[in-house]
Design a protein around this motif. Structure first.
Motif, PDB file in Angstrom:
ATOM      1  N   SER A  10       0.813  -1.219   0.000  1.00  0.00           N
ATOM      2  CA  SER A  10       0.000   0.000   0.000  1.00  0.00           C
ATOM      3  C   SER A  10       0.847   1.270   0.000  1.00  0.00           C
ATOM      4  CB  SER A  10      -0.933   0.022   1.217  1.00  0.00           C
ATOM      5  OG  SER A  10      -0.227   0.320   2.417  1.00  0.00           O
ATOM      6  N   LYS A  11       2.094   1.168   0.422  1.00  0.00           N
ATOM      7  CA  LYS A  11       2.993   2.322   0.460  1.00  0.00           C
ATOM      8  C   LYS A  11       3.746   2.535  -0.848  1.00  0.00           C
ATOM      9  CE  LYS A  11       3.282   4.480   3.634  1.00  0.00           C
ATOM     10  NZ  LYS A  11       2.456   5.580   4.168  1.00  0.00           N
ATOM     11  N   GLU A  12       3.369   1.789  -1.888  1.00  0.00           N
ATOM     12  CA  GLU A  12       3.975   1.931  -3.227  1.00  0.00           C
ATOM     13  C   GLU A  12       5.504   1.881  -3.168  1.00  0.00           C
ATOM     14  OE1 GLU A  12       2.362   5.409  -5.100  1.00  0.00           O
ATOM     15  OE2 GLU A  12       0.352   4.516  -5.272  1.00  0.00           O
ATOM     16  N   PRO A  13       6.054   0.749  -2.742  1.00  0.00           N
ATOM     17  CA  PRO A  13       7.511   0.665  -2.564  1.00  0.00           C
ATOM     18  C   PRO A  13       8.302   0.848  -3.847  1.00  0.00           C
ATOM     19  CG  PRO A  13       6.483  -1.500  -2.346  1.00  0.00           C
ATOM     20  CD  PRO A  13       5.377  -0.503  -2.353  1.00  0.00           C
ATOM     21  N   TRP A  14       7.653   0.720  -5.010  1.00  0.00           N
ATOM     22  CA  TRP A  14       8.360   0.956  -6.279  1.00  0.00           C
ATOM     23  C   TRP A  14       8.802   2.415  -6.413  1.00  0.00           C
ATOM     24  CZ3 TRP A  14       3.424  -1.070  -5.798  1.00  0.00           C
ATOM     25  CH2 TRP A  14       2.354  -0.183  -5.953  1.00  0.00           C
ATOM     26  N   GLN A  15       8.269   3.285  -5.543  1.00  0.00           N
ATOM     27  CA  GLN A  15       8.708   4.685  -5.544  1.00  0.00           C
ATOM     28  C   GLN A  15      10.059   4.852  -4.857  1.00  0.00           C
ATOM     29  OE1 GLN A  15       7.072   6.935  -7.142  1.00  0.00           O
ATOM     30  NE2 GLN A  15       4.866   6.575  -7.044  1.00  0.00           N
ATOM     31  N   TYR A  16      10.503   3.819  -4.130  1.00  0.00           N
ATOM     32  CA  TYR A  16      11.705   3.941  -3.309  1.00  0.00           C
ATOM     33  C   TYR A  16      12.759   2.888  -3.608  1.00  0.00           C
ATOM     34  CZ  TYR A  16       8.148   6.622  -0.884  1.00  0.00           C
ATOM     35  OH  TYR A  16       7.141   7.518  -0.605  1.00  0.00           O
ATOM     36  N   ASP A  17      12.376   1.824  -4.279  1.00  0.00           N
ATOM     37  CA  ASP A  17      13.307   0.774  -4.675  1.00  0.00           C
ATOM     38  C   ASP A  17      13.116   0.556  -6.161  1.00  0.00           C
ATOM     39  OD1 ASP A  17      14.585  -1.633  -5.318  1.00  0.00           O
ATOM     40  OD2 ASP A  17      14.116  -2.570  -3.391  1.00  0.00           O
ATOM     41  N   PRO A  18      14.144   0.819  -6.987  1.00  0.00           N
ATOM     42  CA  PRO A  18      13.968   0.763  -8.444  1.00  0.00           C
ATOM     43  C   PRO A  18      13.662  -0.625  -8.987  1.00  0.00           C
ATOM     44  CG  PRO A  18      16.296   0.984  -7.880  1.00  0.00           C
ATOM     45  CD  PRO A  18      15.515   1.183  -6.613  1.00  0.00           C
ATOM     46  N   LEU A  19      13.884  -1.673  -8.188  1.00  0.00           N
ATOM     47  CA  LEU A  19      13.631  -3.023  -8.680  1.00  0.00           C
ATOM     48  C   LEU A  19      12.221  -3.529  -8.356  1.00  0.00           C
ATOM     49  CD1 LEU A  19      16.995  -4.886  -7.955  1.00  0.00           C
ATOM     50  CD2 LEU A  19      16.281  -3.663 -10.013  1.00  0.00           C
ATOM     51  N   VAL A  20      11.521  -2.841  -7.469  1.00  0.00           N
ATOM     52  CA  VAL A  20      10.177  -3.304  -7.093  1.00  0.00           C
ATOM     53  C   VAL A  20       9.214  -3.115  -8.263  1.00  0.00           C
ATOM     54  CG1 VAL A  20       8.203  -2.952  -5.555  1.00  0.00           C
ATOM     55  CG2 VAL A  20      10.532  -2.878  -4.644  1.00  0.00           C
ATOM     56  N   ILE A  21       8.453  -4.165  -8.523  1.00  0.00           N
ATOM     57  CA  ILE A  21       7.478  -4.126  -9.614  1.00  0.00           C
ATOM     58  C   ILE A  21       6.268  -3.307  -9.196  1.00  0.00           C
ATOM     59  CG2 ILE A  21       5.861  -5.567 -10.941  1.00  0.00           C
ATOM     60  CD1 ILE A  21       8.046  -7.740 -10.852  1.00  0.00           C
ATOM     61  N   ARG A  22       5.796  -2.463 -10.102  1.00  0.00           N
ATOM     62  CA  ARG A  22       4.640  -1.617  -9.789  1.00  0.00           C
ATOM     63  C   ARG A  22       3.363  -2.448  -9.930  1.00  0.00           C
ATOM     64  NH1 ARG A  22       0.600   1.707 -11.222  1.00  0.00           N
ATOM     65  NH2 ARG A  22       0.545   3.820 -10.319  1.00  0.00           N
ATOM     66  N   LYS A  23       2.982  -3.071  -8.846  1.00  0.00           N
ATOM     67  CA  LYS A  23       1.741  -3.837  -8.809  1.00  0.00           C
ATOM     68  C   LYS A  23       1.062  -3.587  -7.480  1.00  0.00           C
ATOM     69  CE  LYS A  23      -0.430  -8.365  -8.941  1.00  0.00           C
ATOM     70  NZ  LYS A  23      -0.293  -9.826  -8.809  1.00  0.00           N
ATOM     71  N   LYS A  24      -0.085  -2.911  -7.523  1.00  0.00           N
ATOM     72  CA  LYS A  24      -0.825  -2.630  -6.306  1.00  0.00           C
ATOM     73  C   LYS A  24      -1.486  -3.908  -5.791  1.00  0.00           C
ATOM     74  CE  LYS A  24      -1.657   2.248  -7.322  1.00  0.00           C
ATOM     75  NZ  LYS A  24      -2.661   3.331  -7.392  1.00  0.00           N
TER      76      LYS A  24
END
Length: 566
Positions: free
Chosen positions: A291-305
């Motif tokens: 819920s905190k959208e970690p892809w905004q802070y780790d470039p490898l995290v996949i953008r999937k809510k």
């Protein structure tokens, strides 16, 4: 003994003493159990150091804790105090902690209580919840030695991304937990903090590499711990300690900012996930972090809510009449009787609940495991020696207690055997890994022809290991977990039973897959595994964490409501 050896040993001893000095004297056990007492699971509630309210708090599941915090029934300070005391008690029983920083936890909890008093609101969905962290997660100002003497007195300059994420959700941090030197073991021992043991039977291992987390959570010294998993390091401690533990897919949770082994190996990634006492908490952890959208802070995290429809199993017939496939053995080492009984219980429970159960063919798993060995062994010991050479400490190559302090360690595990691969040879291993992932994707899809549901198999059920918790130094097989890391399938370990000397008698066999299989069978005797928990794992498809949690809830519920015929 050389001056360098004396130096690293004295540094390790000083760090351990620093840890012991951080324990409040009033929390030291007055009558610690004798070494002969193997099962210590009841001691935290009976030792007299915890009040009845603190026992209630620490033996509640996360959802009840969060509810009481949100209603103002419990304060963050008293919840943090209860778990801090119980964590320190647990540490005295099983040696599960590294950094103990409870004063920081109290300060954070007081801030949360003040916010709640002023606003009547919680900071986030994890408001006031104490969360323990595997040693490799970085917390600003604290060491993250990862069992290396060379990393003593090198405090982290900032929090890792997941630590910041959890703190923004309202978490309280108070302890970090023990790991094996290098992380690359399914047991837990290092030269600084020593060995972590299993609360159900201290003659047995707590697993690894998140072994400190497994032992601490099992003793309810933490309601929720964060571990990492590159070959089973969450699921093995969860399975061996009677807990729930999830290995998410690559890049679903943030990993940036942690210390690690095998840095630069981008073929199989270590991932962070929860160890806890309820499956509902696994969902709470995953949905809250995402819920905190970690892809905004780790470039490898996949953008999937977080996808609630996937969790409700909209693509799996709404959870009605699912089809599970059971991997009874991997074709290399057949599991011991308690593990087979756990699988049989799952089969019978699911069938009774109206679901279909078929067998999963282990074909191809040996090739997958071979890829893991090549990836981890591609540079041999270079990764580890680059760190140990800085202090002169010995590289640990066995978890056997009788040799843990020798200067010339031997029994080099296969994962450390240097293959001296050229860059091109290493590329070919990566090609093979991709091919195997493609083959498994095809195999899974084609099971639609045999499930009878019109869909492919919904999930695979498999052992966590070919045995329950082993005596120290004997847990050498991580294949049952590693194969899913190489294929990048999310998996959740869940508890099923404990070893029973009456039900789990040795089964005669006339043939064996290989010598490892024969050795494993010859070693078995239920008396060696007294009180040991036995878990299984439920395996899903890549990036389908929501659906996997939903299906695992069905497995868990079926097991809890099933009454086997005696």
């Amino acid at each position: 003994m050389t001056s360098q050896t004396q130096d690293w040993r004295s540094r390790a001893k000083a760090k351990k003493q620093q840890q012991l000095d951080s324990i409040p004297k009033e929390w030291i056990l007055r009558n610690p159990p004798s070494k002969d007492q193997l099962n210590v699971t009841d001691i935290p509630r009976t030792c007299g150091l915890l009040s009845s309210r603190e026992i209630e708090i620490t033996e509640s599941h996360v959802e009840a804790i969060l509810s009481n915090l949100a209603k103002g029934i419990w304060s963050a300070v008293e919840v943090t105090t209860a778990f801090s005391k119980r964590a320190v008690i647990a540490h005295q029983l099983v040696n599960c902690l590294t950094e103990i920083f409870i004063e920081r936890g109290f300060a954070r909890a007081a801030e949360l209580d003040d916010y709640f008093k002023r606003t009547g609101k919680v900071v986030g969905p994890l408001h006031g919840l104490p969360i323990s962290l595997k040693d490799q997660l970085c917390v600003k100002g604290l060491d993250a030695t990862m069992g290396y003497v060379a990393w003593i007195d090198k405090p982290s300059e900032k929090n890792s991304v997941l630590v910041d994420t959890l703190e923004s959700l309202g978490a309280v941090f108070y302890v970090k937990t023990n790991i094996p030197q290098t992380l690359m073991f399914p047991e837990t021992y290092n030269h600084i903090f020593g060995r972590t043991v299993n609360p159900a039977n201290r003659a047995l291992t707590s697993g690894g590499s998140s072994g400190g987390e497994g032992a601490l959570v099992a003793l309810r010294g933490s309601p929720l711990g964060v571990g990492s998993d590159i070959g089973g390091s969450i699921r093995i401690p969860a399975g061996l300690n009677g807990l729930y533990g999830m290995r998410p897919s690559y890049h679903r949770t943030p990993y940036a900012g942690n210390v690690n082994s095998l840095e630069g190996l981008n073929s199989v990634y270590s991932v962070l996930g929860p160890l806890t006492t309820s499956l509902e908490t696994v969902k709470t952890f995953m949905s809250s972090v995402i819920s905190k959208e970690p892809w905004q802070y780790d470039p490898l995290v996949i953008r999937k809510k977080w996808n609630e429809d996937e969790y409700r199993l909209c693509d799996h017939n709404g959870g009605k009449q699912l089809c599970f496939a059971i991997l009874w053995d991997d074709g290399m080492v057949r599991p011991h009787p308690p593990v087979l009984r756990a699988l049989e219980t799952a089969r019978d429970a699911l069938t009774r609940a109206g679901h279909k159960v078929i067998d999963w063919d282990p074909a191809g798993l040996a090739e997958v495991n071979n890829v893991a060995s090549k990836l981890w062994g591609s540079v041999g010991k270079q990764d580890s020696l680059a760190v140990t050479s800085l202090s002169g400490e010995h590289l640990i190559t066995t978890m056997r207690p009788e040799v843990e302090d020798l200067e010339n360690l031997f029994e080099l595990p296969s994962r450390y055997k240097a293959l001296n691969l050229t860059a091109f040879e290493f590329w070919q291993v990566n090609v093979l890994q991709r091919q195997l992932r493609q083959e498994y994707l095809d195999r899974w899809r084609e099971t639609a022809n045999v499930t009878g549901t019109g869909r492919p198999v919904d999930a695979i059920i498999a052992p966590v290991a070919p045995y329950a918790a082993m005596p120290h130094g004997q847990h050498r097989n991580a294949v049952y977990t590693t194969v899913w890391n190489i294929l990048d399938y999310p998996a959740i370990a869940i508890p099923v039973t404990t070893v029973d000397p009456i039900l789990d008698v040795k089964r005669e066999r006339s043939s064996f897959y290989n010598e490892d299989d024969r050795t494993n069978w010859e070693y078995y005797g239920p008396e060696k595994f007294k009180d040991a928990p036995v878990g299984i794992q439920v395996v899903g498809r890549t990036l389908q964490e929501e659906a996997l949690i939903g299906m695992t809830e069905i497995v868990d519920r079926s097991l809890k409501t099933y009454q086997p015929k005696l």
